[in-house]
Design an enzyme around this catalytic site. Structure first.
Site, PDB file in Angstrom:
ATOM      1  N   ARG A   1      -3.989   6.353   1.100  1.00  0.00           N
ATOM      2  CA  ARG A   1      -4.568   7.563   1.695  1.00  0.00           C
ATOM      3  C   ARG A   1      -3.649   8.315   2.649  1.00  0.00           C
ATOM      4  O   ARG A   1      -3.945   9.438   3.020  1.00  0.00           O
ATOM      5  CB  ARG A   1      -5.872   7.207   2.414  1.00  0.00           C
ATOM      6  CG  ARG A   1      -7.025   7.013   1.448  1.00  0.00           C
ATOM      7  CD  ARG A   1      -8.198   6.361   2.146  1.00  0.00           C
ATOM      8  NE  ARG A   1      -7.822   5.031   2.597  1.00  0.00           N
ATOM      9  CZ  ARG A   1      -8.621   4.217   3.260  1.00  0.00           C
ATOM     10  NH1 ARG A   1      -9.832   4.607   3.586  1.00  0.00           N
ATOM     11  NH2 ARG A   1      -8.210   3.023   3.613  1.00  0.00           N
TER      12      ARG A   1
ATOM     13  N   ARG B   1       0.820  -1.220   0.000  1.00  0.00           N
ATOM     14  CA  ARG B   1       0.000   0.000   0.000  1.00  0.00           C
ATOM     15  C   ARG B   1       0.854   1.271   0.000  1.00  0.00           C
ATOM     16  O   ARG B   1       0.545   2.217   0.722  1.00  0.00           O
ATOM     17  CB  ARG B   1      -0.913   0.042   1.238  1.00  0.00           C
ATOM     18  CG  ARG B   1      -2.160  -0.797   1.169  1.00  0.00           C
ATOM     19  CD  ARG B   1      -3.244  -0.148   0.324  1.00  0.00           C
ATOM     20  NE  ARG B   1      -4.245  -1.142  -0.031  1.00  0.00           N
ATOM     21  CZ  ARG B   1      -5.346  -1.386   0.673  1.00  0.00           C
ATOM     22  NH1 ARG B   1      -5.623  -0.672   1.735  1.00  0.00           N
ATOM     23  NH2 ARG B   1      -6.175  -2.306   0.283  1.00  0.00           N
TER      24      ARG B   1
ATOM     25  N   TYR C   1     -14.296 -12.791  -0.277  1.00  0.00           N
ATOM     26  CA  TYR C   1     -15.041 -11.550  -0.559  1.00  0.00           C
ATOM     27  C   TYR C   1     -16.320 -11.844  -1.334  1.00  0.00           C
ATOM     28  O   TYR C   1     -17.380 -11.254  -1.085  1.00  0.00           O
ATOM     29  CB  TYR C   1     -14.175 -10.562  -1.335  1.00  0.00           C
ATOM     30  CG  TYR C   1     -13.265  -9.762  -0.440  1.00  0.00           C
ATOM     31  CD1 TYR C   1     -13.756  -8.716   0.340  1.00  0.00           C
ATOM     32  CD2 TYR C   1     -11.921 -10.055  -0.345  1.00  0.00           C
ATOM     33  CE1 TYR C   1     -12.929  -7.996   1.188  1.00  0.00           C
ATOM     34  CE2 TYR C   1     -11.077  -9.336   0.487  1.00  0.00           C
ATOM     35  CZ  TYR C   1     -11.592  -8.311   1.256  1.00  0.00           C
ATOM     36  OH  TYR C   1     -10.776  -7.604   2.089  1.00  0.00           O
TER      37      TYR C   1
ATOM     38  N   ASP D   1      -6.914  -2.796  -7.603  1.00  0.00           N
ATOM     39  CA  ASP D   1      -7.482  -3.389  -6.389  1.00  0.00           C
ATOM     40  C   ASP D   1      -7.705  -4.871  -6.592  1.00  0.00           C
ATOM     41  O   ASP D   1      -7.978  -5.335  -7.706  1.00  0.00           O
ATOM     42  CB  ASP D   1      -8.789  -2.709  -5.975  1.00  0.00           C
ATOM     43  CG  ASP D   1      -9.153  -3.094  -4.550  1.00  0.00           C
ATOM     44  OD1 ASP D   1      -8.608  -2.474  -3.626  1.00  0.00           O
ATOM     45  OD2 ASP D   1      -9.925  -4.051  -4.370  1.00  0.00           O
TER      46      ASP D   1
ATOM     47  N   ARG E   1      -7.480  11.589  -5.463  1.00  0.00           N
ATOM     48  CA  ARG E   1      -8.672  10.927  -4.938  1.00  0.00           C
ATOM     49  C   ARG E   1      -9.834  11.904  -4.738  1.00  0.00           C
ATOM     50  O   ARG E   1     -10.986  11.499  -4.820  1.00  0.00           O
ATOM     51  CB  ARG E   1      -8.255  10.265  -3.619  1.00  0.00           C
ATOM     52  CG  ARG E   1      -9.222   9.347  -2.983  1.00  0.00           C
ATOM     53  CD  ARG E   1      -9.470   8.084  -3.757  1.00  0.00           C
ATOM     54  NE  ARG E   1     -10.395   7.292  -2.984  1.00  0.00           N
ATOM     55  CZ  ARG E   1     -11.686   7.547  -2.902  1.00  0.00           C
ATOM     56  NH1 ARG E   1     -12.205   8.537  -3.596  1.00  0.00           N
ATOM     57  NH2 ARG E   1     -12.461   6.810  -2.151  1.00  0.00           N
TER      58      ARG E   1
HETATM   59  O1  CP3 Z   1       0.126   0.742  -3.419  1.00  0.00           O
HETATM   60  C1  CP3 Z   1      -0.450  -0.377  -3.411  1.00  0.00           C
HETATM   61  O2  CP3 Z   1      -0.281  -1.212  -2.513  1.00  0.00           O
HETATM   62  C2  CP3 Z   1      -1.327  -0.732  -4.589  1.00  0.00           C
HETATM   63  C3  CP3 Z   1      -2.696  -0.531  -4.413  1.00  0.00           C
HETATM   64  C4  CP3 Z   1      -3.619  -1.555  -3.759  1.00  0.00           C
HETATM   65  C5  CP3 Z   1      -4.944  -1.225  -3.408  1.00  0.00           C
HETATM   66  N1  CP3 Z   1      -5.569  -2.362  -2.984  1.00  0.00           N
HETATM   67  C6  CP3 Z   1      -5.575   0.103  -3.556  1.00  0.00           C
HETATM   68  C7  CP3 Z   1      -6.585   0.476  -2.549  1.00  0.00           C
HETATM   69  C8  CP3 Z   1      -3.436  -2.912  -3.467  1.00  0.00           C
HETATM   70  C9  CP3 Z   1      -2.197  -3.781  -3.599  1.00  0.00           C
HETATM   71  C10 CP3 Z   1      -4.683  -3.402  -2.980  1.00  0.00           C
HETATM   72  C11 CP3 Z   1      -4.922  -4.819  -2.627  1.00  0.00           C
HETATM   73  C12 CP3 Z   1      -6.103  -5.148  -1.834  1.00  0.00           C
HETATM   74  N2  CP3 Z   1      -7.358  -4.673  -1.971  1.00  0.00           N
HETATM   75  C13 CP3 Z   1      -6.127  -6.137  -0.838  1.00  0.00           C
HETATM   76  C14 CP3 Z   1      -4.980  -7.018  -0.458  1.00  0.00           C
HETATM   77  C15 CP3 Z   1      -3.986  -6.258   0.319  1.00  0.00           C
HETATM   78  C16 CP3 Z   1      -4.166  -6.391   1.782  1.00  0.00           C
HETATM   79  O3  CP3 Z   1      -4.485  -5.379   2.404  1.00  0.00           O
HETATM   80  O4  CP3 Z   1      -3.929  -7.489   2.259  1.00  0.00           O
HETATM   81  C17 CP3 Z   1      -7.425  -6.197  -0.338  1.00  0.00           C
HETATM   82  C18 CP3 Z   1      -7.901  -7.083   0.796  1.00  0.00           C
HETATM   83  C19 CP3 Z   1      -8.205  -5.276  -1.069  1.00  0.00           C
HETATM   84  C20 CP3 Z   1      -9.647  -4.998  -0.948  1.00  0.00           C
HETATM   85  C21 CP3 Z   1      -9.857  -3.645  -0.419  1.00  0.00           C
HETATM   86  N3  CP3 Z   1      -9.617  -2.492  -1.122  1.00  0.00           N
HETATM   87  C22 CP3 Z   1     -10.328  -3.289   0.855  1.00  0.00           C
HETATM   88  C23 CP3 Z   1     -10.685  -4.271   1.959  1.00  0.00           C
HETATM   89  C24 CP3 Z   1     -10.390  -1.896   0.895  1.00  0.00           C
HETATM   90  C25 CP3 Z   1     -10.948  -1.040   1.990  1.00  0.00           C
HETATM   91  C26 CP3 Z   1     -10.037  -0.962   3.150  1.00  0.00           C
HETATM   92  C27 CP3 Z   1      -9.490   0.415   3.274  1.00  0.00           C
HETATM   93  O5  CP3 Z   1      -8.262   0.546   3.438  1.00  0.00           O
HETATM   94  O6  CP3 Z   1     -10.288   1.350   3.208  1.00  0.00           O
HETATM   95  C28 CP3 Z   1      -9.894  -1.405  -0.336  1.00  0.00           C
HETATM   96  C29 CP3 Z   1      -9.749   0.005  -0.719  1.00  0.00           C
HETATM   97  C30 CP3 Z   1      -8.438   0.441  -1.287  1.00  0.00           C
HETATM   98  N4  CP3 Z   1      -7.723  -0.226  -2.232  1.00  0.00           N
HETATM   99  C31 CP3 Z   1      -7.743   1.655  -0.980  1.00  0.00           C
HETATM  100  C32 CP3 Z   1      -6.597   1.676  -1.762  1.00  0.00           C
HETATM  101  C33 CP3 Z   1      -5.548   2.763  -1.838  1.00  0.00           C
HETATM  102  C34 CP3 Z   1      -8.180   2.725   0.018  1.00  0.00           C
HETATM  103  C35 CP3 Z   1      -9.482   3.313  -0.314  1.00  0.00           C
HETATM  104  C36 CP3 Z   1      -9.573   4.601  -1.087  1.00  0.00           C
HETATM  105  O7  CP3 Z   1      -8.643   5.153  -1.691  1.00  0.00           O
HETATM  106  O8  CP3 Z   1     -10.699   5.090  -1.072  1.00  0.00           O
END
Ligand code: CP3
Length: 358
Positions: free
Chosen positions: A35, A31, A156, A80, A44
């Site tokens: 954010r 990540r 999921y 994602d 964003r």
């Molecule tokens: O820089 C990076 O790591 C690349 C971007 C990335 C995102 N999601 C963008 C994102 C990566 C590698 C992911 C993978 C992802 N997505 C996982 C596996 C990684 C882990 O955490 O084990 C999972 C479980 C998801 C599903 C997901 N996406 C969830 C559960 C959430 C909400 C949780 C939260 O942090 O709010 C997301 C949202 C998400 N995906 C965000 C980002 C930057 C944050 C939300 C936003 O920008 O509004």
């Protein structure tokens, strides 16, 4: 065909994935675009998460900005985990503050049979974004593509979002094992093609996120999850790239996860790196494993923890420095940058010889 591309196998990140010696320990962050970073939030403000994922110009921009700002050794494409659900026929959205919500979760064998596996080309925007990032860095950084692992994506689909106890997932797994197997088989078909698109676009390494595998007992992991995970790992490796296989809370699962044949295993912070690596007989590379919440500490404590992890890796080929899970919102950016500096400061000093004497 790729004459103008530099020899990426010589990049320290890719070399470390293959347990080849490196000049210093490569570092990147789960990540790293997210954010906590003002530049990401600026994009964003004008676009939803899914818009950023689906517009190669925006996805490339946030990927590049994060990698350059942190000065890391690898860029992970901004995307994602859940994107493949859409092309399999499950719609979802990200609700503010609540994470992902799948509109009609999958619960029955008939739901599994309705899933589509022939529309993976709809995900081509991820490959287009990778092409842009790869063209920008031109081999100076490792390029990481990624996808979910069959279990974590299935959870999921079935739960309809995040979950505490995975009751619906485990119910399907235990009580409808044929439907479970068909579901994981379908996921492997889609995910291997999705990974292949990313490799064709320029990904040097694919990370497979089995983020929630730690919810499983060892026998359940072995019986219900390992076969599909192993198949996906093998099929991605057959595309010619190393695979990083990552999960959280996996201390007791690591030797079984190693049986997938992944080149690198991601380690969370609950097990000391040396203990986890020894438990794997040093038979694969490891990535990790600073607690992401340590990034809220004073720099001196962060420095000490970075040094401890590098000392545990002891200069053995095959360590990639990372966190044990993703950077969380609110993390001070300068502390993430400090970790990169500490890794650079300490890793050359820890050649295997010195580590043995020190
Ligand atoms: O820089 C990076 O790591 C690349 C971007 C990335 C995102 N999601 C963008 C994102 C990566 C590698 C992911 C993978 C992802 N997505 C996982 C596996 C990684 C882990 O955490 O084990 C999972 C479980 C998801 C599903 C997901 N996406 C969830 C559960 C959430 C909400 C949780 C939260 O942090 O709010 C997301 C949202 C998400 N995906 C965000 C980002 C930057 C944050 C939300 C936003 O920008 O509004």
């Amino acid at each position: 065909m790729f004459e103008s591309t530099p020899d990426l196998s010589s990049h320290r990140f890719v070399r470390a994935c293959l347990r080849q010696p490196v000049d210093r320990t490569p570092v990147w962050f789960l990540r790293q675009a997210g954010r906590y970073m003002p530049e990401y939030m600026a994009v964003r403000r004008h676009h939803t998460l899914l818009e950023i994922c689906k517009r190669p110009d925006l996805a490339a921009e946030v990927t590049i900005t994060a990698a350059e700002k942190l000065d890391v050794d690898a860029a992970i494409i901004f995307a994602d985990l859940l994107l493949p659900l859409e092309c399999m026929g499950l719609d979802f959205e990200f609700q503010a503050g609540e994470g992902p919500v799948i509109h009609k979760p999958l619960r029955t064998g008939a739901d599994v049979d309705a899933l589509k596996t022939t529309r993976t080309s709809e995900l081509s925007y991820v490959g287009e974004a990778i092409q842009r990032v790869a063209a920008h860095f031109h081999g100076r950084l490792g390029m990481i593509g990624f996808c979910g692992a069959p279990f974590t994506l299935a959870s999921y689909m079935i739960e309809g979002g995040g979950s505490r106890n995975y009751i619906e997932t485990k119910k399907l797994m235990y009580r409808q094992p044929d439907a479970w197997r068909r579901l994981l088989d379908k996921l492997v078909i889609v995910l291997r093609e999705f990974a292949a698109q990313q490799v064709a676009a320029g990904a040097d390494v694919i990370q497979i996120f089995d983020s929630w595998a730690g919810a499983l007992s060892l026998p359940d992991y072995r019986d219900f999850v390992l076969p599909a995970a192993r198949m996906l790992v093998r099929e991605v490796q057959a595309q010619g790239v190393p695979v990083i296989y990552f999960g959280v809370d996996t201390a007791s699962l690591l030797p079984a996860m190693r049986e997938t044949g992944a080149d690198v295993l991601g380690l969370d912070w609950r097990t000391p790196l040396d203990q986890a690596w020894r438990g794997l007989d040093y038979a694969c590379a490891v990535q990790g494993n600073l607690d992401p919440i340590t990034l809220f500490a004073e720099p001196e404590l962060i420095r000490r923890r970075v040094h401890q992890i590098l000392a545990q890796a002891a200069g053995r080929p095959g360590h990639i420095f990372n966190l044990g899970h993703g950077i969380v919102p609110g993390t001070p950016v300068e502390n993430v940058q400090a970790v990169v500096e500490f890794v650079r400061e300490y890793s050359p000093a820890l050649s295997p010889v010195e580590a043995r004497h020190g």
